[in-house]
Design a protein around this motif. Structure first.
Motif, PDB file in Angstrom:
ATOM      1  N   TYR A 122       3.121  14.334  -9.046  1.00  0.00           N
ATOM      2  CA  TYR A 122       4.161  15.370  -9.113  1.00  0.00           C
ATOM      3  C   TYR A 122       4.614  15.558 -10.554  1.00  0.00           C
ATOM      4  CZ  TYR A 122       8.736  17.557  -8.807  1.00  0.00           C
ATOM      5  OH  TYR A 122       9.811  18.377  -9.007  1.00  0.00           O
ATOM      6  N   ARG A 123       4.858  14.469 -11.235  1.00  0.00           N
ATOM      7  CA  ARG A 123       5.323  14.553 -12.631  1.00  0.00           C
ATOM      8  C   ARG A 123       4.263  15.147 -13.557  1.00  0.00           C
ATOM      9  NH1 ARG A 123       8.580   8.780 -12.753  1.00  0.00           N
ATOM     10  NH2 ARG A 123      10.507   9.635 -11.890  1.00  0.00           N
ATOM     11  N   ARG A 124       2.987  14.962 -13.219  1.00  0.00           N
ATOM     12  CA  ARG A 124       1.908  15.570 -14.011  1.00  0.00           C
ATOM     13  C   ARG A 124       1.691  17.034 -13.632  1.00  0.00           C
ATOM     14  NH1 ARG A 124      -0.631  10.607 -12.595  1.00  0.00           N
ATOM     15  NH2 ARG A 124      -1.821  11.726 -11.006  1.00  0.00           N
ATOM     16  N   GLY A 125       2.379  17.508 -12.613  1.00  0.00           N
ATOM     17  CA  GLY A 125       2.241  18.892 -12.186  1.00  0.00           C
ATOM     18  C   GLY A 125       1.045  19.130 -11.274  1.00  0.00           C
ATOM     19  N   GLU A 126       0.468  18.066 -10.746  1.00  0.00           N
ATOM     20  CA  GLU A 126      -0.708  18.194  -9.885  1.00  0.00           C
ATOM     21  C   GLU A 126      -0.346  18.551  -8.449  1.00  0.00           C
ATOM     22  OE1 GLU A 126      -2.713  14.476 -10.325  1.00  0.00           O
ATOM     23  OE2 GLU A 126      -3.115  14.808 -12.451  1.00  0.00           O
ATOM     24  N   ILE A 127       0.856  18.206  -8.048  1.00  0.00           N
ATOM     25  CA  ILE A 127       1.339  18.576  -6.718  1.00  0.00           C
ATOM     26  C   ILE A 127       2.756  19.108  -6.860  1.00  0.00           C
ATOM     27  CG2 ILE A 127      -0.120  16.960  -5.443  1.00  0.00           C
ATOM     28  CD1 ILE A 127       2.267  15.075  -5.243  1.00  0.00           C
ATOM     29  N   LYS A 128       3.179  19.909  -5.901  1.00  0.00           N
ATOM     30  CA  LYS A 128       4.529  20.454  -5.953  1.00  0.00           C
ATOM     31  C   LYS A 128       5.379  19.864  -4.838  1.00  0.00           C
ATOM     32  CE  LYS A 128       3.862  24.442  -3.021  1.00  0.00           C
ATOM     33  NZ  LYS A 128       4.825  25.349  -2.494  1.00  0.00           N
ATOM     34  N   ALA A 129       6.653  19.928  -5.046  1.00  0.00           N
ATOM     35  CA  ALA A 129       7.585  19.443  -4.030  1.00  0.00           C
ATOM     36  C   ALA A 129       7.772  20.533  -2.974  1.00  0.00           C
ATOM     37  CB  ALA A 129       8.925  19.098  -4.673  1.00  0.00           C
ATOM     38  N   VAL A 130       8.063  20.102  -1.782  1.00  0.00           N
ATOM     39  CA  VAL A 130       8.328  21.013  -0.677  1.00  0.00           C
ATOM     40  C   VAL A 130       9.680  20.616  -0.100  1.00  0.00           C
ATOM     41  CG1 VAL A 130       7.509  21.831   1.567  1.00  0.00           C
ATOM     42  CG2 VAL A 130       5.867  21.194  -0.199  1.00  0.00           C
ATOM     43  N   THR A 131      10.522  21.595   0.161  1.00  0.00           N
ATOM     44  CA  THR A 131      11.837  21.288   0.709  1.00  0.00           C
ATOM     45  C   THR A 131      11.728  20.845   2.159  1.00  0.00           C
ATOM     46  OG1 THR A 131      12.265  23.517   1.518  1.00  0.00           O
ATOM     47  CG2 THR A 131      12.899  23.058  -0.769  1.00  0.00           C
ATOM     48  N   LEU A 132      12.716  20.095   2.592  1.00  0.00           N
ATOM     49  CA  LEU A 132      12.751  19.635   3.979  1.00  0.00           C
ATOM     50  C   LEU A 132      12.739  20.825   4.933  1.00  0.00           C
ATOM     51  CD1 LEU A 132      12.986  17.461   6.140  1.00  0.00           C
ATOM     52  CD2 LEU A 132      15.466  17.495   5.786  1.00  0.00           C
ATOM     53  N   SER A 133      13.476  21.871   4.608  1.00  0.00           N
ATOM     54  CA  SER A 133      13.529  23.034   5.502  1.00  0.00           C
ATOM     55  C   SER A 133      12.154  23.701   5.631  1.00  0.00           C
ATOM     56  CB  SER A 133      14.576  24.039   5.025  1.00  0.00           C
ATOM     57  OG  SER A 133      14.287  24.478   3.713  1.00  0.00           O
ATOM     58  N   GLU A 134      11.349  23.678   4.559  1.00  0.00           N
ATOM     59  CA  GLU A 134       9.993  24.233   4.637  1.00  0.00           C
ATOM     60  C   GLU A 134       9.110  23.394   5.568  1.00  0.00           C
ATOM     61  OE1 GLU A 134       8.733  26.243   0.508  1.00  0.00           O
ATOM     62  OE2 GLU A 134       9.533  24.201   0.266  1.00  0.00           O
TER      63      GLU A 134
ATOM     64  N   LEU B 201       0.830  -1.215   0.000  1.00  0.00           N
ATOM     65  CA  LEU B 201       0.000   0.000   0.000  1.00  0.00           C
ATOM     66  C   LEU B 201       0.859   1.259   0.000  1.00  0.00           C
ATOM     67  CD1 LEU B 201      -2.800  -1.086   2.505  1.00  0.00           C
ATOM     68  CD2 LEU B 201      -3.051  -0.703   0.040  1.00  0.00           C
ATOM     69  N   TRP B 202       1.932   1.268   0.810  1.00  0.00           N
ATOM     70  CA  TRP B 202       2.817   2.430   0.843  1.00  0.00           C
ATOM     71  C   TRP B 202       3.554   2.593  -0.480  1.00  0.00           C
ATOM     72  CZ3 TRP B 202       2.424   6.609   3.307  1.00  0.00           C
ATOM     73  CH2 TRP B 202       1.945   6.657   4.607  1.00  0.00           C
ATOM     74  N   ALA B 203       3.955   1.491  -1.104  1.00  0.00           N
ATOM     75  CA  ALA B 203       4.626   1.566  -2.404  1.00  0.00           C
ATOM     76  C   ALA B 203       3.689   2.174  -3.439  1.00  0.00           C
ATOM     77  CB  ALA B 203       5.092   0.182  -2.843  1.00  0.00           C
ATOM     78  N   LYS B 204       2.419   1.763  -3.424  1.00  0.00           N
ATOM     79  CA  LYS B 204       1.427   2.316  -4.359  1.00  0.00           C
ATOM     80  C   LYS B 204       1.228   3.796  -4.088  1.00  0.00           C
ATOM     81  CE  LYS B 204      -2.328   1.915  -7.144  1.00  0.00           C
ATOM     82  NZ  LYS B 204      -2.403   3.234  -7.701  1.00  0.00           N
ATOM     83  N   GLU B 205       1.143   4.175  -2.829  1.00  0.00           N
ATOM     84  CA  GLU B 205       0.980   5.594  -2.473  1.00  0.00           C
ATOM     85  C   GLU B 205       2.152   6.415  -2.983  1.00  0.00           C
ATOM     86  OE1 GLU B 205      -0.676   9.072  -0.884  1.00  0.00           O
ATOM     87  OE2 GLU B 205      -1.592   7.106  -1.148  1.00  0.00           O
ATOM     88  N   ALA B 206       3.365   5.912  -2.798  1.00  0.00           N
ATOM     89  CA  ALA B 206       4.558   6.624  -3.260  1.00  0.00           C
ATOM     90  C   ALA B 206       4.544   6.762  -4.785  1.00  0.00           C
ATOM     91  CB  ALA B 206       5.816   5.899  -2.804  1.00  0.00           C
ATOM     92  N   GLU B 207       4.166   5.691  -5.479  1.00  0.00           N
ATOM     93  CA  GLU B 207       4.090   5.744  -6.946  1.00  0.00           C
ATOM     94  C   GLU B 207       3.043   6.751  -7.400  1.00  0.00           C
ATOM     95  OE1 GLU B 207       3.296   1.700  -7.998  1.00  0.00           O
ATOM     96  OE2 GLU B 207       5.320   1.043  -7.476  1.00  0.00           O
ATOM     97  N   ASP B 208       1.880   6.762  -6.741  1.00  0.00           N
ATOM     98  CA  ASP B 208       0.816   7.710  -7.091  1.00  0.00           C
ATOM     99  C   ASP B 208       1.253   9.152  -6.861  1.00  0.00           C
ATOM    100  OD1 ASP B 208      -0.785   5.557  -7.753  1.00  0.00           O
ATOM    101  OD2 ASP B 208      -2.020   5.665  -5.933  1.00  0.00           O
ATOM    102  N   ARG B 209       1.942   9.397  -5.749  1.00  0.00           N
ATOM    103  CA  ARG B 209       2.405  10.757  -5.465  1.00  0.00           C
ATOM    104  C   ARG B 209       3.449  11.215  -6.475  1.00  0.00           C
ATOM    105  NH1 ARG B 209       2.834  11.466   1.099  1.00  0.00           N
ATOM    106  NH2 ARG B 209       0.782  10.613   1.576  1.00  0.00           N
ATOM    107  N   LEU B 210       4.369  10.318  -6.837  1.00  0.00           N
ATOM    108  CA  LEU B 210       5.385  10.663  -7.830  1.00  0.00           C
ATOM    109  C   LEU B 210       4.733  10.956  -9.174  1.00  0.00           C
ATOM    110  CD1 LEU B 210       8.306  11.054  -8.682  1.00  0.00           C
ATOM    111  CD2 LEU B 210       8.459   8.571  -9.031  1.00  0.00           C
ATOM    112  N   ALA B 211       3.759  10.147  -9.567  1.00  0.00           N
ATOM    113  CA  ALA B 211       3.062  10.370 -10.831  1.00  0.00           C
ATOM    114  C   ALA B 211       2.332  11.711 -10.812  1.00  0.00           C
ATOM    115  CB  ALA B 211       2.084   9.227 -11.103  1.00  0.00           C
TER     116      ALA B 211
END
Length: 77
Positions: free
Chosen positions: A53-65, A41-51
């Motif tokens: 991000y690549r589609r531009g639907e979510i943005k990355a946030v830095t660790l410091s943020e 389930l976690w692997a699927k979640e990670a894959e979905d989030r990466l996809a």
């Protein structure tokens, strides 16, 4: 600490970091076996989030943020 633990610890500290992590993971797995379903389930979640991000639907946030956000919102105990 027993002599066996002392000896194993001494040997482990001489391993490269990657191999030490492997030893740690194996010891932890022996205490609490991995949950294959949860890992999948976690692997699927990670894959979905990466996809997303690549589609531009979510943005990355830095660790410091992230750290700053939770330091500001943290309530003293």
């Amino acid at each position: 600490m027993s002599q066996a633990v002392e000896a194993l610890s001494a040997q482990a500290t001489m391993l490269p970091p990657e191999e030490r992590m492997e030893v740690v993971e194996r010891i932890l797995d022996s205490l609490v076996p991995p949950d294959v379903l949860l890992d999948a389930l976690w692997a699927k979640e990670a894959e979905d989030r990466l996809a997303a991000y690549r589609r531009g639907e979510i943005k990355a946030v830095t660790l410091s943020e992230v750290i700053a956000k939770y330091q500001v919102n943290a309530k003293p105990a």
